[in-house]
Design a protein around this motif. Structure first.
Motif, mmCIF file in Angstrom:
data_model
loop_
_atom_site.group_PDB
_atom_site.id
_atom_site.type_symbol
_atom_site.label_atom_id
_atom_site.label_comp_id
_atom_site.label_asym_id
_atom_site.label_seq_id
_atom_site.Cartn_x
_atom_site.Cartn_y
_atom_site.Cartn_z
ATOM 1 N N ASP A 109 0.702 -1.316 -0.077
ATOM 2 C CA ASP A 109 0.078 0.148 0.008
ATOM 3 C C ASP A 109 0.925 1.110 -0.059
ATOM 4 O O ASP A 109 1.875 1.295 0.628
ATOM 5 C CB ASP A 109 -0.764 -0.037 1.020
ATOM 6 C CG ASP A 109 -2.257 -1.003 1.266
ATOM 7 O OD1 ASP A 109 -2.610 -1.137 0.183
ATOM 8 O OD2 ASP A 109 -2.055 -1.760 2.128
ATOM 9 N N CYS B 132 0.983 4.691 1.638
ATOM 10 C CA CYS B 132 0.466 5.178 2.539
ATOM 11 C C CYS B 132 0.884 6.556 3.025
ATOM 12 O O CYS B 132 2.090 7.004 3.113
ATOM 13 C CB CYS B 132 0.801 4.139 3.821
ATOM 14 S SG CYS B 132 0.598 2.702 3.837
ATOM 15 N N LYS C 68 -3.900 4.263 1.033
ATOM 16 C CA LYS C 68 -4.208 4.192 2.470
ATOM 17 C C LYS C 68 -3.920 5.490 2.990
ATOM 18 O O LYS C 68 -2.733 5.843 3.111
ATOM 19 C CB LYS C 68 -3.770 3.010 3.001
ATOM 20 C CG LYS C 68 -3.912 1.515 2.710
ATOM 21 C CD LYS C 68 -5.249 1.173 3.161
ATOM 22 C CE LYS C 68 -5.566 -0.206 2.536
ATOM 23 N NZ LYS C 68 -6.761 -0.544 2.773
ATOM 24 N N ASN D 287 -4.134 7.924 6.431
ATOM 25 C CA ASN D 287 -4.305 7.950 7.675
ATOM 26 C C ASN D 287 -4.634 6.600 8.556
ATOM 27 O O ASN D 287 -5.450 6.631 9.548
ATOM 28 C CB ASN D 287 -5.196 8.989 8.203
ATOM 29 C CG ASN D 287 -4.823 9.717 9.470
ATOM 30 O OD1 ASN D 287 -3.952 9.277 10.504
ATOM 31 N ND2 ASN D 287 -5.574 10.414 10.156
ATOM 32 N N THR D 288 -4.077 5.447 7.922
ATOM 33 C CA THR D 288 -4.310 4.314 8.697
ATOM 34 C C THR D 288 -3.101 3.830 9.356
ATOM 35 O O THR D 288 -2.016 4.062 9.244
ATOM 36 C CB THR D 288 -4.570 3.225 7.446
ATOM 37 O OG1 THR D 288 -5.520 3.782 6.352
ATOM 38 C CG2 THR D 288 -4.911 1.950 7.777
ATOM 39 N N LYS D 289 -3.460 3.163 10.554
ATOM 40 C CA LYS D 289 -2.427 2.454 11.390
ATOM 41 C C LYS D 289 -1.558 1.664 10.625
ATOM 42 O O LYS D 289 -1.800 1.145 9.697
ATOM 43 C CB LYS D 289 -2.995 1.727 12.621
ATOM 44 C CG LYS D 289 -3.441 2.695 13.574
ATOM 45 C CD LYS D 289 -4.047 1.921 14.944
ATOM 46 C CE LYS D 289 -4.443 2.835 15.925
ATOM 47 N NZ LYS D 289 -4.896 2.100 17.061
ATOM 48 N N TRP E 166 2.279 8.837 13.902
ATOM 49 C CA TRP E 166 1.526 7.920 12.982
ATOM 50 C C TRP E 166 2.534 6.727 12.691
ATOM 51 O O TRP E 166 2.391 5.545 12.600
ATOM 52 C CB TRP E 166 1.150 8.685 11.631
ATOM 53 C CG TRP E 166 0.752 7.731 10.701
ATOM 54 C CD1 TRP E 166 -0.281 6.938 10.596
ATOM 55 C CD2 TRP E 166 1.127 7.786 9.261
ATOM 56 N NE1 TRP E 166 -0.506 6.274 9.489
ATOM 57 C CE2 TRP E 166 0.772 6.847 8.614
ATOM 58 C CE3 TRP E 166 2.296 8.538 8.821
ATOM 59 C CZ2 TRP E 166 0.772 6.576 7.023
ATOM 60 C CZ3 TRP E 166 2.630 8.261 7.214
ATOM 61 C CH2 TRP E 166 1.687 7.243 6.670
#
Length: 190
Positions: free
Chosen positions: A38, A40, A58, A60-62, A89
């Motif tokens: 991905d 990110c 993706k 703001n995804t963990k 993050w």
């Protein structure tokens, strides 16, 4: 294996794409069918240090669901290493098995605490900036500390990608990838 390619405004595109091109060939050339990735970022679109924009897959995804975290360098790292939200993050990836950076991406790894008690490298112009984050700054193209691998300046991104191809597979597969890329500098073990 699932890879998180971190992007941010003012990154250096070659830092990202050199590594990306090599490592994703493990899948596109049929060597690792389980490889996925991905792009990110904390925003939907980011621009490199020359204005080329790219979209994240993706936002703001963990980062804790990945097996490999890759962080490129670029002028954006100079401010992001002090950006509390961005570093928090990145810290969501603390349990990732393999953390990799090229160029000044190591400043981000360092700011997140991932270089503590480890040797590391970066672009030669940023050695002094990297020094407080790690055990020792090495004047090498690639420094492998097991769970953390750092690469030197911009062009080392390709060498770092090929190094990881070998580490994740074999020297024979790395050689097949370098041949397909027509990369004359990667035909021997790195």
């Amino acid at each position: 294996m699932k890879i998180a390619f971190v992007m941010f405004d003012n990154f250096t595109f070659l830092d990202l794409i050199g590594f990306y091109d090599c490592i994703t060939r493990l899948k596109t050339m049929g060597f690792k069918q389980d490889l996925s990735w991905d792009m990110c970022a904390l925003s939907e679109t980011v621009s490199d240090d020359r204005g080329l924009s790219v979209n994240a897959t993706k936002v703001n995804t963990k980062l804790d669901c990945y097996d490999l975290l890759f962080i490129p360098g670029g002028m954006g790292t100079r401010t992001l290493q002090h950006d509390y939200s961005f570093i928090n993050w990145i810290k969501t990836g603390k349990e990732i098995q393999l953390k990799v950076s090229v160029c000044t991406g190591s400043l981000i790894l360092g700011a997140a605490g991932f270089l503590k008690d480890k040797k590391a490298t970066t672009h030669p112009n940023a050695f002094k900036e990297l020094d407080p984050y790690c055990l020792n700054v090495e004047k090498e193209r690639i420094v492998d500390e097991g769970s953390v691998i750092t690469g030197g300046g911009v062009t080392s991104s390709i060498d770092l990608g090929l190094y990881l191809c070998e580490r994740l597979s074999s020297s024979e597969i790395r050689n097949q990838i370098t041949t397909q890329m027509d990369y004359p500098y990667g035909l021997q073990s790195i």
